[in-house]
Design a protein around this motif. Structure first.
Motif, PDB file in Angstrom:
ATOM      1  N   GLY A  58      38.017  34.672  26.240  1.00  0.00           N
ATOM      2  CA  GLY A  58      36.564  34.786  26.316  1.00  0.00           C
ATOM      3  C   GLY A  58      36.230  35.819  27.368  1.00  0.00           C
ATOM      4  N   VAL A  59      35.506  36.876  26.990  1.00  0.00           N
ATOM      5  CA  VAL A  59      35.290  38.017  27.877  1.00  0.00           C
ATOM      6  C   VAL A  59      33.861  38.530  27.779  1.00  0.00           C
ATOM      7  N   ALA A  60      33.466  39.333  28.763  1.00  0.00           N
ATOM      8  CA  ALA A  60      32.198  40.057  28.716  1.00  0.00           C
ATOM      9  C   ALA A  60      32.324  41.319  29.555  1.00  0.00           C
ATOM     10  N   VAL A  61      31.702  42.385  29.072  1.00  0.00           N
ATOM     11  CA  VAL A  61      31.613  43.609  29.873  1.00  0.00           C
ATOM     12  C   VAL A  61      30.496  43.392  30.874  1.00  0.00           C
ATOM     13  N   GLN A  62      30.799  43.654  32.146  1.00  0.00           N
ATOM     14  CA  GLN A  62      29.831  43.462  33.216  1.00  0.00           C
ATOM     15  C   GLN A  62      29.850  44.678  34.140  1.00  0.00           C
ATOM     16  N   THR A  63      28.828  44.761  34.964  1.00  0.00           N
ATOM     17  CA  THR A  63      28.761  45.828  35.959  1.00  0.00           C
ATOM     18  C   THR A  63      28.299  45.228  37.272  1.00  0.00           C
ATOM     19  N   ASN A  64      29.000  45.582  38.345  1.00  0.00           N
ATOM     20  CA  ASN A  64      28.536  45.230  39.683  1.00  0.00           C
ATOM     21  C   ASN A  64      28.980  46.318  40.654  1.00  0.00           C
ATOM     22  N   LEU A  65      28.599  46.199  41.900  1.00  0.00           N
ATOM     23  CA  LEU A  65      28.884  47.251  42.878  1.00  0.00           C
ATOM     24  C   LEU A  65      30.338  47.274  43.313  1.00  0.00           C
ATOM     25  N   TYR A  66      31.039  46.170  43.185  1.00  0.00           N
ATOM     26  CA  TYR A  66      32.416  46.094  43.639  1.00  0.00           C
ATOM     27  C   TYR A  66      33.404  46.548  42.568  1.00  0.00           C
ATOM     28  N   HIS A  67      33.277  45.990  41.376  1.00  0.00           N
ATOM     29  CA  HIS A  67      34.232  46.297  40.303  1.00  0.00           C
ATOM     30  C   HIS A  67      33.752  47.413  39.384  1.00  0.00           C
ATOM     31  N   LYS A  68      32.526  47.895  39.596  1.00  0.00           N
ATOM     32  CA  LYS A  68      31.903  48.896  38.725  1.00  0.00           C
ATOM     33  C   LYS A  68      31.758  48.297  37.317  1.00  0.00           C
ATOM     34  N   ARG A  69      31.896  49.119  36.298  1.00  0.00           N
ATOM     35  CA  ARG A  69      31.858  48.599  34.922  1.00  0.00           C
ATOM     36  C   ARG A  69      33.237  48.024  34.623  1.00  0.00           C
ATOM     37  N   HIS A  70      33.283  46.750  34.254  1.00  0.00           N
ATOM     38  CA  HIS A  70      34.566  46.075  34.082  1.00  0.00           C
ATOM     39  C   HIS A  70      34.498  45.052  32.951  1.00  0.00           C
ATOM     40  N   LEU A  71      35.666  44.685  32.482  1.00  0.00           N
ATOM     41  CA  LEU A  71      35.785  43.596  31.518  1.00  0.00           C
ATOM     42  C   LEU A  71      36.159  42.354  32.305  1.00  0.00           C
ATOM     43  N   TYR A  72      35.289  41.350  32.271  1.00  0.00           N
ATOM     44  CA  TYR A  72      35.591  40.104  32.970  1.00  0.00           C
ATOM     45  C   TYR A  72      36.187  39.122  31.967  1.00  0.00           C
ATOM     46  N   VAL A  73      37.353  38.603  32.289  1.00  0.00           N
ATOM     47  CA  VAL A  73      38.046  37.631  31.446  1.00  0.00           C
ATOM     48  C   VAL A  73      37.733  36.246  32.005  1.00  0.00           C
ATOM     49  N   PHE A  74      36.891  35.521  31.304  1.00  0.00           N
ATOM     50  CA  PHE A  74      36.512  34.181  31.736  1.00  0.00           C
ATOM     51  C   PHE A  74      37.587  33.160  31.382  1.00  0.00           C
ATOM     52  N   GLU A  75      38.189  33.318  30.208  1.00  0.00           N
ATOM     53  CA  GLU A  75      39.245  32.420  29.756  1.00  0.00           C
ATOM     54  C   GLU A  75      40.325  33.215  29.049  1.00  0.00           C
ATOM     55  N   LEU A  76      41.544  32.831  29.316  1.00  0.00           N
ATOM     56  CA  LEU A  76      42.695  33.349  28.561  1.00  0.00           C
ATOM     57  C   LEU A  76      43.693  32.211  28.486  1.00  0.00           C
ATOM     58  N   VAL A  77      43.943  31.729  27.275  1.00  0.00           N
ATOM     59  CA  VAL A  77      44.828  30.578  27.112  1.00  0.00           C
ATOM     60  C   VAL A  77      45.528  30.653  25.763  1.00  0.00           C
ATOM     61  N   SER A  78      46.808  30.345  25.771  1.00  0.00           N
ATOM     62  CA  SER A  78      47.573  30.192  24.536  1.00  0.00           C
ATOM     63  C   SER A  78      47.771  28.714  24.281  1.00  0.00           C
ATOM     64  N   ASP A  79      47.729  28.339  23.021  1.00  0.00           N
ATOM     65  CA  ASP A  79      48.026  26.961  22.635  1.00  0.00           C
ATOM     66  C   ASP A  79      49.399  26.608  23.198  1.00  0.00           C
ATOM     67  N   GLU A  80      49.522  25.437  23.779  1.00  0.00           N
ATOM     68  CA  GLU A  80      50.765  25.045  24.442  1.00  0.00           C
ATOM     69  C   GLU A  80      51.975  25.128  23.516  1.00  0.00           C
ATOM     70  N   LYS A  81      51.767  24.993  22.212  1.00  0.00           N
ATOM     71  CA  LYS A  81      52.881  25.090  21.257  1.00  0.00           C
ATOM     72  C   LYS A  81      53.463  26.503  21.202  1.00  0.00           C
ATOM     73  N   TYR A  82      52.669  27.487  21.648  1.00  0.00           N
ATOM     74  CA  TYR A  82      53.079  28.885  21.498  1.00  0.00           C
ATOM     75  C   TYR A  82      53.272  29.600  22.827  1.00  0.00           C
ATOM     76  N   ARG A  83      53.235  28.870  23.919  1.00  0.00           N
ATOM     77  CA  ARG A  83      53.389  29.520  25.227  1.00  0.00           C
ATOM     78  C   ARG A  83      54.774  30.117  25.359  1.00  0.00           C
ATOM     79  N   ASN A  84      54.863  31.189  26.100  1.00  0.00           N
ATOM     80  CA  ASN A  84      56.097  31.949  26.321  1.00  0.00           C
ATOM     81  C   ASN A  84      56.571  32.640  25.046  1.00  0.00           C
TER      82      ASN A  84
END
Length: 139
Positions: A58-84
């Motif tokens: 789950g992501v959104a393109v955001q802009t702020n003074l520190y990171h400039k224009r950036h892609l913020y990754v709110f969630e990144l998860v693999s189903d436990e059956k497929y991890r690694n």
């Protein structure tokens, strides 16, 4: 196997994997928050094997003074059956390409202190620890 944007009709599919990352989040709260986040153009991406969700971001393109224009990754998860299984790396590669397409300078994410395996994963794939995030409940 394909990576594609997921739509609101697939919220149950997303929730089944996302609850592995956010176990205290009820489906109703999740659904309400997804609808509330639409104003920021929150995007849901998934690695799909047919109708089965393997990895979610789950992501959104955001802009702020520190990171400039950036892609913020709110969630990144693999189903436990497929991890690694390399799916997290596959999603990071996709997100990097997506960030370039959106003319972002950085990809930014936050990870809980206890998620040391995730920290090693991110560092192995080019992320640097840059700061602490401070949180105060409004009371």
């Amino acid at each position: 196997m394909q990576i594609r944007e997921l739509d609101l009709k697939e919220l149950y599919t997303v929730y089944d994997v996302l609850k592995q990352l956010r176990p205290t989040l009820s489906y109703k709260e999740f659904e309400d928050l997804i609808y509330d986040m639409r104003h920021m153009e929150y995007k849901m991406f998934g690695i799909m094997d047919g109708e089965e969700l393997i990895t979610y971001a789950g992501v959104a393109v955001q802009t702020n003074l520190y990171h400039k224009r950036h892609l913020y990754v709110f969630e990144l998860v693999s189903d436990e059956k497929y991890r690694n299984g390399g799916y997290g790396v596959m999603m990071l590669d996709f997100l990097n390409d997506y960030a370039k397409t959106c003319m972002c300078q950085n990809i930014v994410l936050s990870s809980n202190f206890e998620r040391e395996d995730a920290h090693r994963f991110y560092e192995k794939h080019g992320f640097d620890k840059k700061s602490y995030i401070f949180l105060k409940s409004v009371n």
